[in-house]
Design an enzyme around this catalytic site. Structure first.
Site, PDB file in Angstrom:
ATOM      1  N   HIS A   4       0.878  -1.188   0.000  1.00 23.35           N
ATOM      2  CA  HIS A   4       0.000   0.000   0.000  1.00 23.35           C
ATOM      3  C   HIS A   4       0.908   1.229   0.000  1.00 23.35           C
ATOM      4  O   HIS A   4       1.586   1.493  -0.989  1.00 23.35           O
ATOM      5  CB  HIS A   4      -0.919  -0.099   1.220  1.00 23.35           C
ATOM      6  CG  HIS A   4      -2.037   0.884   1.282  1.00 23.35           C
ATOM      7  ND1 HIS A   4      -2.424   1.676   0.233  1.00 23.35           N
ATOM      8  CD2 HIS A   4      -2.892   1.204   2.308  1.00 23.35           C
ATOM      9  CE1 HIS A   4      -3.441   2.440   0.603  1.00 23.35           C
ATOM     10  NE2 HIS A   4      -3.745   2.176   1.853  1.00 23.35           N
ATOM     11  N   HIS A  55      -2.238  -2.071  -9.930  1.00 21.39           N
ATOM     12  CA  HIS A  55      -3.180  -1.474  -8.993  1.00 21.39           C
ATOM     13  C   HIS A  55      -4.458  -2.292  -9.002  1.00 21.39           C
ATOM     14  O   HIS A  55      -4.850  -2.803 -10.044  1.00 21.39           O
ATOM     15  CB  HIS A  55      -3.495  -0.026  -9.400  1.00 21.39           C
ATOM     16  CG  HIS A  55      -4.050   0.778  -8.288  1.00 21.39           C
ATOM     17  ND1 HIS A  55      -5.378   0.769  -7.971  1.00 21.39           N
ATOM     18  CD2 HIS A  55      -3.440   1.592  -7.387  1.00 21.39           C
ATOM     19  CE1 HIS A  55      -5.567   1.550  -6.927  1.00 21.39           C
ATOM     20  NE2 HIS A  55      -4.419   2.058  -6.543  1.00 21.39           N
ATOM     21  N   ASP A  93       3.009   5.518  -6.796  1.00 18.95           N
ATOM     22  CA  ASP A  93       4.266   5.359  -6.065  1.00 18.95           C
ATOM     23  C   ASP A  93       5.489   5.237  -6.957  1.00 18.95           C
ATOM     24  O   ASP A  93       6.614   5.237  -6.456  1.00 18.95           O
ATOM     25  CB  ASP A  93       4.190   4.125  -5.157  1.00 18.95           C
ATOM     26  CG  ASP A  93       3.247   4.347  -4.004  1.00 18.95           C
ATOM     27  OD1 ASP A  93       3.294   5.448  -3.434  1.00 18.95           O
ATOM     28  OD2 ASP A  93       2.461   3.449  -3.697  1.00 18.95           O
TER      29      ASP A  93
HETATM   30  N1  CMC Z   1       4.846  -6.823 -10.609  1.00 16.67           N
HETATM   31  C1  CMC Z   1       4.709  -8.015 -11.225  1.00 16.67           C
HETATM   32  N2  CMC Z   1       3.529  -8.665 -11.351  1.00 16.67           N
HETATM   33  C2  CMC Z   1       2.471  -8.073 -10.819  1.00 16.67           C
HETATM   34  C3  CMC Z   1       2.517  -6.836 -10.167  1.00 16.67           C
HETATM   35  C4  CMC Z   1       3.778  -6.198 -10.075  1.00 16.67           C
HETATM   36  N3  CMC Z   1       3.890  -5.024  -9.474  1.00 16.67           N
HETATM   37  N4  CMC Z   1       1.292  -6.485  -9.744  1.00 16.67           N
HETATM   38  C5  CMC Z   1       0.489  -7.491 -10.113  1.00 16.67           C
HETATM   39  N5  CMC Z   1       1.189  -8.441 -10.767  1.00 16.67           N
HETATM   40  C6  CMC Z   1       0.665  -9.678 -11.368  1.00 16.67           C
HETATM   41  C7  CMC Z   1       0.304 -10.696 -10.287  1.00 16.67           C
HETATM   42  O1  CMC Z   1       1.419 -11.526 -10.005  1.00 16.67           O
HETATM   43  C8  CMC Z   1      -0.825 -11.418 -10.954  1.00 16.67           C
HETATM   44  O2  CMC Z   1      -0.275 -12.287 -11.922  1.00 16.67           O
HETATM   45  P1  CMC Z   1      -0.961 -13.726 -12.213  1.00 16.67           P
HETATM   46  O3  CMC Z   1      -2.316 -13.399 -12.775  1.00 16.67           O
HETATM   47  O4  CMC Z   1      -0.040 -14.386 -13.167  1.00 16.67           O
HETATM   48  O5  CMC Z   1      -1.034 -14.414 -10.886  1.00 16.67           O
HETATM   49  C9  CMC Z   1      -1.569 -10.337 -11.710  1.00 16.67           C
HETATM   50  O6  CMC Z   1      -0.580  -9.332 -12.001  1.00 16.67           O
HETATM   51  C10 CMC Z   1      -2.708  -9.694 -10.917  1.00 16.67           C
HETATM   52  O7  CMC Z   1      -2.161  -9.158  -9.709  1.00 16.67           O
HETATM   53  P2  CMC Z   1      -2.839  -9.266  -8.290  1.00 16.67           P
HETATM   54  O8  CMC Z   1      -1.766  -9.411  -7.265  1.00 16.67           O
HETATM   55  O9  CMC Z   1      -3.930 -10.296  -8.306  1.00 16.67           O
HETATM   56  O10 CMC Z   1      -3.495  -7.843  -8.180  1.00 16.67           O
HETATM   57  P3  CMC Z   1      -4.025  -7.164  -6.878  1.00 16.67           P
HETATM   58  O11 CMC Z   1      -5.118  -6.258  -7.303  1.00 16.67           O
HETATM   59  O12 CMC Z   1      -4.344  -8.156  -5.818  1.00 16.67           O
HETATM   60  O13 CMC Z   1      -2.770  -6.313  -6.343  1.00 16.67           O
HETATM   61  C11 CMC Z   1      -1.230  -4.566  -5.991  1.00 16.67           C
HETATM   62  C12 CMC Z   1      -2.607  -4.960  -6.551  1.00 16.67           C
HETATM   63  C13 CMC Z   1      -1.108  -3.048  -6.004  1.00 16.67           C
HETATM   64  C14 CMC Z   1      -1.123  -5.032  -4.528  1.00 16.67           C
HETATM   65  C15 CMC Z   1      -0.152  -5.254  -6.854  1.00 16.67           C
HETATM   66  O14 CMC Z   1      -0.254  -4.814  -8.196  1.00 16.67           O
HETATM   67  C16 CMC Z   1       1.250  -4.963  -6.311  1.00 16.67           C
HETATM   68  O15 CMC Z   1       1.691  -5.647  -5.383  1.00 16.67           O
HETATM   69  N6  CMC Z   1       1.968  -3.941  -6.894  1.00 16.67           N
HETATM   70  C17 CMC Z   1       3.269  -3.594  -6.393  1.00 16.67           C
HETATM   71  C18 CMC Z   1       3.153  -2.795  -5.120  1.00 16.67           C
HETATM   72  C19 CMC Z   1       2.672  -1.399  -5.389  1.00 16.67           C
HETATM   73  O16 CMC Z   1       3.187  -0.699  -6.262  1.00 16.67           O
HETATM   74  N7  CMC Z   1       1.711  -0.948  -4.577  1.00 16.67           N
HETATM   75  C20 CMC Z   1       1.197   0.412  -4.645  1.00 16.67           C
HETATM   76  C21 CMC Z   1      -0.241   0.463  -5.010  1.00 16.67           C
HETATM   77  S1  CMC Z   1      -0.749   2.124  -5.405  1.00 16.67           S
HETATM   78  C22 CMC Z   1      -0.714   2.929  -3.903  1.00 16.67           C
HETATM   79  C23 CMC Z   1      -1.979   2.750  -3.193  1.00 16.67           C
HETATM   80  O17 CMC Z   1      -3.012   3.274  -3.652  1.00 16.67           O
HETATM   81  O18 CMC Z   1      -1.936   2.102  -2.132  1.00 16.67           O
END
Ligand code: CMC
Length: 423
Positions: A263, A302, A358
């Site tokens: 986050h 995101h 971020d």
């Molecule tokens: N790098 C590589 N792969 C990714 C990433 C990433 N940053 N984000 C998502 N994926 C992949 C994930 O592995 C999954 O792949 P598969 O379908 O093969 O399993 C697919 O994309 C869908 O991802 P998810 O984890 O199911 O998506 P989510 O909605 O649960 O997670 C997130 C969203 C923000 C937690 C995630 O994208 C992440 O961890 N990003 C990196 C951390 C980050 O930059 N966070 C800041 C968010 S913006 C600030 C805020 O508003 O808080």
């Protein structure tokens, strides 16, 4: 628009009303299953609305973000953070007189009780400033016990103003304690953002006056971070509030949620990642590692945006203005090239992963000489306006109930306890 969803189960059919694009989850209970009344299973609330809100609108597919209907780009261009805080809380932008009154009110609440300072300073010098901030915010309820009268409009308002006013002071003191410097008290002559910068960076007797370009960039960053509808920390705030908690206790939970690297902690993680990559020629190797599940591309992806995060676009522009003052952060070259490669790579394209807020903010913070541990604190200070608006909306919403999700139980049932000497 109203419509119906028809569900068949065995011989029976059920008509569920669709309102605002949702069905009432409790309407599903009339459908019987062998495991009891039908419910939804939604870890992480991927497709569940837990409240009605008129504060922030996001269209993640189109990359649109609006506060109370105003596009974020226009607010970032034309407003100040306190103007935006007023908008989030009251639903309308203030006129000049209202803004002057609001600024006066918030600014008179910038001083923090000395005992709260002692709480912050009782931590070890190397404690993360987010942990100190969390403790400081949560402790404030004990200084203002009337904040527990959460149904009293006067108490709601007074304590929201206090929290917004005191948050920069607490954040700055958490930082000064980390670097072993005396705390700097709020300066009445400075506005909200400049006073925060002064409390962070002022040394000895000199009055710190930031470069107006730096000050404006911070103002823009504050506006971009002010609210983001039902994200993890806001959900934490609303959940704690739903049990009847005051704004300080609820915001303390918000600070804790924001601390997480998935986050608010992501901008700190982005800098770490860029430093580990080290040079543009090592980006390919890093991207391969991400695709093989070895790492995440921090600052990308995101839950809601499946398009370029509009906040990232504004921040990318602000980097140029800040770097004019501070000199260019050499990590920017790695970030820009990383973004270019990722946006063309099938792995990221297929999953609709774009830069989020971020990805570039940490580069600005670093150029302004903030240590990485402060990055999330710089998110928490402006997000306080959003938490307060969402807290208020939650505690005044007659439809809200204590948040208490269901579970799908997968454990044992009805076992007899075996005496300890026989286990
Ligand atoms: N790098 C590589 N792969 C990714 C990433 C990433 N940053 N984000 C998502 N994926 C992949 C994930 O592995 C999954 O792949 P598969 O379908 O093969 O399993 C697919 O994309 C869908 O991802 P998810 O984890 O199911 O998506 P989510 O909605 O649960 O997670 C997130 C969203 C923000 C937690 C995630 O994208 C992440 O961890 N990003 C990196 C951390 C980050 O930059 N966070 C800041 C968010 S913006 C600030 C805020 O508003 O808080």
């Amino acid at each position: 628009m109203s419509d119906n969803l028809t569900i068949s189960s065995g011989e029976d059919t059920f008509d569920l009303a669709i309102t605002d694009g949702t069905i009432k989850a409790t309407d599903l209970k009339q459908v019987a299953t062998s495991d009891g009344p039908l419910a939804t299973y939604d870890p992480g609330f991927m497709n569940t609305a837990a409240c009605k809100s008129s504060i922030t609108y996001i269209d993640g597919d189109a990359g649109i973000l609006e506060y109370r209907g105003y596009p974020i780009e226009q607010l970032a261009e034309q407003a100040t953070h306190l103007e935006v805080a007023y908008l989030l809380l009251n639903g309308e932008l203030p006129n000049a007189e209202e803004l002057a009154g609001w600024e006066r009110e918030v600014n008179t609440h910038r001083f923090v009780h000395e005992n709260v300072a002692q709480i912050v300073e009782s931590f070890r010098y190397d404690a993360h400033p987010m942990a100190k901030l969390m403790a400081g915010v949560a402790s404030m309820q004990t200084f203002y016990p009337s904040a527990r009268q959460i149904e009293d409009p006067e108490s709601q308002r007074r304590n929201i103003v206090r929290l917004i006013g005191k948050m920069p002071t607490l954040a700055a003191w958490s930082y000064r304690h980390s670097i072993g410097r005396h705390r700097v008290y709020p300066n009445d002559e400075l506005g909200y953002v400049d006073n925060f910068l002064a409390m962070l960076f002022q040394s000895q007797q000199r009055v710190y006056r930031p470069d107006p370009r730096v000050s404006r960039a911070m103002e823009v960053l504050f506006i971009l971070h002010a609210d983001h509808e039902q994200n993890c920390s806001t959900t934490a705030v609303r959940t704690v509030a739903s049990a009847g908690n005051d704004v300080y206790t609820s915001a303390g939970a918000g600070v804790g949620a924001l601390f997480g690297p998935a986050h608010g902690g992501a901008n700190e993680a982005v800098l770490k990642m860029l430093r580990e990559i080290g040079s543009v020629d090592r980006i390919g190797e890093f991207i391969d590692g991400v695709k093989n599940g070895k790492a995440k591309l921090m600052g990308f992806g995101h839950r809601v945006y499946k398009n370029y995060d509009p906040r990232a676009r504004v921040i990318k522009k602000a980097t140029d203005e800040v770097f004019e003052v501070t000199g260019r952060n050499p990590l920017l070259d790695i970030a820009v090239e990383l973004e270019r490669i990722a946006l063309e790579d099938e792995y990221f394209v297929k999953r609709r992963l774009y830069p989020n807020v971020d990805f570039y903010s940490g580069l600005i913070y670093e150029a302004l000489k903030f240590p990485p541990e402060m990055f999330t604190v710089l998110f928490a200070v402006p997000r306080t306006a959003g938490w307060c608006a969402q807290w208020l909306e939650g505690v005044t919403d007659a439809e809200q109930k204590i948040m208490r999700p269901k579970q799908v139980y997968t454990g044992h049932r009805e076992r007899a306890v075996v005496p300890i000497d026989q286990r």
